[in-house]
Write an enzyme that holds these catalytic residues in place. Structure first.
Site, PDB file in Angstrom:
ATOM      1  N   GLU A 116       2.951  -5.112   9.226  1.00  0.00           N
ATOM      2  CA  GLU A 116       1.435  -5.289   8.376  1.00  0.00           C
ATOM      3  C   GLU A 116       0.591  -6.785   8.454  1.00  0.00           C
ATOM      4  OE1 GLU A 116       1.563  -2.000   5.791  1.00  0.00           O
ATOM      5  OE2 GLU A 116       1.536  -0.841   7.442  1.00  0.00           O
ATOM      6  N   GLU A 125       6.001   2.694  11.985  1.00  0.00           N
ATOM      7  CA  GLU A 125       5.890   3.446  11.421  1.00  0.00           C
ATOM      8  C   GLU A 125       4.713   5.191  11.645  1.00  0.00           C
ATOM      9  OE1 GLU A 125       4.692   1.816   7.920  1.00  0.00           O
ATOM     10  OE2 GLU A 125       5.978   0.143   8.038  1.00  0.00           O
TER      11      GLU A 125
HETATM   12  O1  IFM Z   1       5.159   2.300   2.705  1.00  0.00           O
HETATM   13  C1  IFM Z   1       4.014   1.785   3.135  1.00  0.00           C
HETATM   14  C2  IFM Z   1       5.071   0.897   4.207  1.00  0.00           C
HETATM   15  O2  IFM Z   1       5.707  -0.040   3.266  1.00  0.00           O
HETATM   16  C3  IFM Z   1       3.795  -0.516   5.182  1.00  0.00           C
HETATM   17  N1  IFM Z   1       3.247   0.633   5.740  1.00  0.00           N
HETATM   18  C4  IFM Z   1       2.367   1.801   4.755  1.00  0.00           C
HETATM   19  C5  IFM Z   1       3.407   2.520   4.205  1.00  0.00           C
HETATM   20  C6  IFM Z   1       2.949   4.025   3.562  1.00  0.00           C
HETATM   21  O3  IFM Z   1       1.455   3.357   2.542  1.00  0.00           O
END
Ligand code: IFM
Length: 452
Positions: free
Chosen positions: A168, A347
């Protein structure tokens, strides 16, 4: 693919994800160096409840138990990150063998359990010593990142096939350098855009270095993407939504997959980053996969900006709208706009206020519904042509949710932060059945008992 039952291709990868700072703890043990998140969380006022990742889930000392739980659930793929300062305490130079040993054991344990490791090299815990030389605002940090990446691939490449450079970049740059709610806590938009460019450059350098270290390595990057929707169908709102997409998503996707920045560059005035000859071709390396993180959509109005309260919408404990069709819209849009390598949903998940009920279980039905609805939309996107090869739920276990501390629980596994006891939530049992069936069918409706 069997559409009516939402079954997935036979080689679809089912997984769960975590990140080092959020679960490991042991922040200063066995020679580990300080990271920017150690520094940030130790600074008063930065994290809710003054929580820190000092102990977190103590995964550093409990990794075999955690791998055992994954094995029990049948989770076949595990996405985790290496803490750069644990293996290279100052970000460069001599490796810390004890830190390396931890990942050796973890990777070996995973493989012995039949679990494929997906390793992320940077999930936000930059060595503080590198921050002291300017951190990501300093282009040269990208060279250290490439060296570190190559060193990890040389150590673990005989067992790890899948390597993600950066998790990210949008969040690293925008929340770390524009809003300042994340480490290192800087608030300046020009800096944010330069950092974003430097991160993409670091990614490109790392891919080159990884491939030089192991030509069979599968390299990718993971980004968070938000589908942007207009609040109404007026041309003003449609333009506002498109501008937001260009600014947040295309600003990262275009350099990666088209070796250019989007046309809105011209409207950014003196905030545009310093981009040097050769940068864009270095960034646009051919990738083996692209990781998509999806949590929510954004609804944009030309007059009031992002609409946060949507009538009738449901929200998670993060205050994020639950909108499963967003993942389909996103996947179909990027599939149309770019020539992409295979995709993984690296994710997707939801935080809820999970509580232990009288029968000793955690009935997180909302999370089950969330995952089910998103899987259905992913399946639909695949039918429409998106080349999705796997799904990683965020997160394997409750953990340190950055500036929110420990109160936001995303896990399939509940963690009691007093005792560090782990307990499988209903969603973990349910997800296990999804994995074993390779998808959803009527047997996996919400009304079925959740225990495997
Ligand atoms: O916890 C985070 C993760 O580290 C990165 N993506 C979003 C998740 C939720 O906020």
């Amino acid at each position: 693919m069997n559409n009516s039952k939402y079954l997935f291709p036979r080689d679809f990868r089912w997984g769960a994800a975590t990140a080092a700072y959020q679960i490991e703890g042991a922040w200063n043990e066995d020679g580990k160096g300080e990271s920017i998140w150690d520094r940030f969380s130790h600074t008063p006022g930065k994290i809710a409840g003054a929580h820190t990742g000092d102990v977190a889930c103590n995964h550093y000392h409990r990794s075999s138990e955690d791998v055992g739980l994954m094995r029990e659930l049948g989770i076949g793929n595990y996405r985790f990150s290496i803490s750069w300062p644990r293996v290279l305490p100052t970000g460069k130079g001599h490796p810390n063998e004890k830190g390396i040993d931890f990942y050796e054991r973890l990777i070996d344990d995973l493989l012995e359990s039949g679990i494929e490791p997906f390793v992320t090299l940077y999930h936000w815990d930059l060595p503080q010593t590198l921050q002291d030389t300017g951190g990501w605002l300093n282009r040269d940090v990208g060279h250290y990142f490439a060296d570190y990446s190559a060193a990890m691939v040389k150590r673990f490449g005989d067992r790890v096939k899948f390597w993600t450079t950066i998790n990210e970049p949008w969040v690293v740059a925008h929340l770390g350098f524009r809003t300042g709610e994340m480490a290192p806590g800087i608030q300046d938009e020009k800096t944010c855009l330069q950092v974003l460019h430097n991160l993409l450059l670091a990614h490109g350098r790392a891919v080159v270095a990884i491939r030089a270290a192991d030509s069979s390595a599968q390299c990718g990057i993971v980004n968070i993407l938000f589908p942007e929707e207009p609040a109404t169908n007026t041309s003003e709102d449609i333009d506002a939504a498109e501008f937001a997409w260009q600014k947040d998503c295309a600003w990262i996707m275009d350099p990666l997959f088209k070796a250019t920045y989007p046309a809105i560059w011209d409207s950014m005035g003196d905030k545009v980053p310093d981009v040097r000859a050769g940068d864009l071709s270095l960034i646009a390396q051919q990738l083996d996969f692209f990781g998509v993180n999806y949590y929510f959509r954004c609804i944009m109005s030309a007059t009031s900006g992002r609409i946060l309260e949507i009538p009738g919408a449901q929200y998670t404990d993060m205050g994020w709208e639950v909108h499963a069709p967003g993942i389909r819209n996103l996947l179909t849009r990027i599939t149309e706009d770019y020539r992409l390598p295979p995709l993984y949903i690296t994710e997707n998940g939801a935080a809820y206020k999970d509580e232990l009920s009288g029968d000793g279980r955690i009935h997180d039905t909302q999370r089950i519904k969330y995952i089910r609805d998103h899987l259905i939309e992913i399946h639909q996107a695949m039918v429409q042509g998106a080349d999705v090869r796997g799904y990683f739920y965020w997160s394997l276990m409750d953990n340190f949710e950055w500036a929110h501390g420990f109160d936001k629980r995303f896990g399939l596994i509940h963690v009691d932060y007093e005792t560090l006891h782990r307990k499988l939530k209903d969603s973990a049992h349910w997800y296990s059945r999804v994995i074993r069936r390779n998808g959803l069918d009527e047997v996996l409706s919400l009304k079925q008992p959740m225990v495997v």
